[in-house]
Design a protein around this motif. Structure first.
Motif, mmCIF file in Angstrom:
data_model
loop_
_atom_site.group_PDB
_atom_site.id
_atom_site.type_symbol
_atom_site.label_atom_id
_atom_site.label_comp_id
_atom_site.label_asym_id
_atom_site.label_seq_id
_atom_site.Cartn_x
_atom_site.Cartn_y
_atom_site.Cartn_z
ATOM 1 N N GLU A 118 -4.998 3.925 -3.479
ATOM 2 C CA GLU A 118 -3.810 4.292 -2.710
ATOM 3 C C GLU A 118 -2.736 3.220 -2.901
ATOM 4 O O GLU A 118 -2.186 2.679 -1.941
ATOM 5 N N HIS A 119 -2.443 2.902 -4.152
ATOM 6 C CA HIS A 119 -1.570 1.763 -4.409
ATOM 7 C C HIS A 119 -0.155 1.992 -3.887
ATOM 8 O O HIS A 119 0.499 1.061 -3.416
ATOM 9 N N ARG A 120 0.343 3.219 -3.928
ATOM 10 C CA ARG A 120 1.689 3.466 -3.421
ATOM 11 C C ARG A 120 1.751 3.254 -1.909
ATOM 12 O O ARG A 120 2.744 2.728 -1.390
ATOM 13 N N PHE A 123 2.014 -0.463 -1.331
ATOM 14 C CA PHE A 123 3.369 -0.941 -1.606
ATOM 15 C C PHE A 123 4.312 -0.571 -0.471
ATOM 16 O O PHE A 123 5.118 -1.392 -0.011
ATOM 17 N N ARG A 124 4.230 0.685 -0.011
ATOM 18 C CA ARG A 124 5.135 1.138 1.056
ATOM 19 C C ARG A 124 4.899 0.357 2.348
ATOM 20 O O ARG A 124 5.834 0.094 3.106
ATOM 21 N N GLU A 155 9.561 -0.445 -9.409
ATOM 22 C CA GLU A 155 9.884 0.634 -8.479
ATOM 23 C C GLU A 155 9.990 0.143 -7.041
ATOM 24 O O GLU A 155 10.747 0.696 -6.242
ATOM 25 N N TYR A 156 9.242 -0.900 -6.718
ATOM 26 C CA TYR A 156 9.236 -1.400 -5.348
ATOM 27 C C TYR A 156 9.935 -2.752 -5.226
ATOM 28 O O TYR A 156 9.557 -3.582 -4.396
#
Length: 282
Positions: A118-120, A123-124, A155-156
């Motif tokens: 769940e890497h996104r 990051f979020r 992206e982040y």
């Protein structure tokens, strides 16, 4: 150790703050990365709760794997080392990040008992923590999205008015993950960017500008410190840390009296393994 309820940011409770940022570190910059590798292993085995590690380094160039593969990378690394900077290849994603006393390194370390990617989401979670901190402390509106021209673009990236102050990378283990934010709190963001650009100018060598060569084109004007973004010269690493800890404590985090201490020789062993694995041209 079983997880309890989660905090508002989705952080498992209990959640600890391990602050080692009071005095900037010197010497081998891989040591704090090795420390986090050790912490994550304990978290993944349930021997430690989740936590955030805060640290600074007096002067270091932390490379990504693709930087190490540039044709004149060794010459660029040697140039930085000759100027007294620690140079190393980190075990997380991204590209070159220069560190100085004004940069606060913030790493969220979370258990992942199911081993789900769940890497996104991770990051979020970091972006939410940083944007909340800046909004509440200084009224700044930060947002995520790649800033072309900044060093270590991604992206982040986290920025204010198109100028990046933070990059985020991630390191995943089998049962835990670490999300690393490099926050330029005090000092000059453009000076750090100029150092990054100088690294690439040397590391690319005669092949600079070739379309097949993978490195970011860094322009100093696209990176700024929080001090520069607010116009407050007194805003420094300590001020940012205090604001960040206030945000974490609102979400249930607890400051640990002392950070965990690894067994003697453990960090040196991990550093040697990391250097053997990642510090190679091919």
């Amino acid at each position: 150790m079983k997880e309890k309820n989660e905090t508002g940011l989705g952080l498992p409770a209990p959640f600890y703050i391990w602050d080692r940022s009071e005095t900037p570190m010197e010497g081998d910059v891989l040591l704090p990365f090795a420390y986090e590798e050790w912490l994550c292993r304990l978290i993944g085995r349930g021997e430690l709760p989740a936590g955030v590690h805060l640290w600074r380094h007096r002067g270091a160039a932390v490379l990504g794997l693709r930087d190490r593969r540039l044709p004149e990378a060794e010459a660029a690394m040697a140039q930085f080392a000759a100027e007294g900077w620690s140079v190393a290849v980190r075990n997380s994603g991204g590209a070159l990040v220069p560190l100085d006393e004004g940069v606060v390194n913030v790493t969220l370390m979370l258990p992942n008992p199911a081993g789900v990617m769940e890497h996104r989401a991770d990051f979020r979670r970091m972006v939410a923590l940083l944007t909340e901190t800046l909004r509440d402390a200084w009224g700044l509106r930060a947002e995520a999205g790649e800033i072309a021209g900044a060093y270590c673009p991604g992206e982040y990236d986290v920025s204010v008015d198109g100028r990046k102050f933070c990059g985020i990378a991630q390191r995943r283990q089998l049962r835990a993950s670490a999300v690393q934010a490099f926050v330029v709190a005090g000092g000059s963001g453009s000076a750090l960017a100029a150092r990054a650009r100088r690294f690439y100018d040397t590391a690319a060598g005669a092949r600079a500008g070739e379309s097949g060569l993978d490195y970011p084109v860094v322009e100093p004007g696209f990176t700024a410190s929080l001090a520069e973004l607010t116009g407050d010269a007194a805003l420094d690493a300590a001020a940012f840390k205090r604001a960040l800890i206030r945000s974490l404590e609102r979400h249930g985090a607890v400051r640990a009296a002392e950070p965990p201490v690894p067994p003697q020789g453990e960090l040196e062993r991990l550093v040697a393994a990391m250097r053997e694995r990642y510090d190679k041209r091919a």
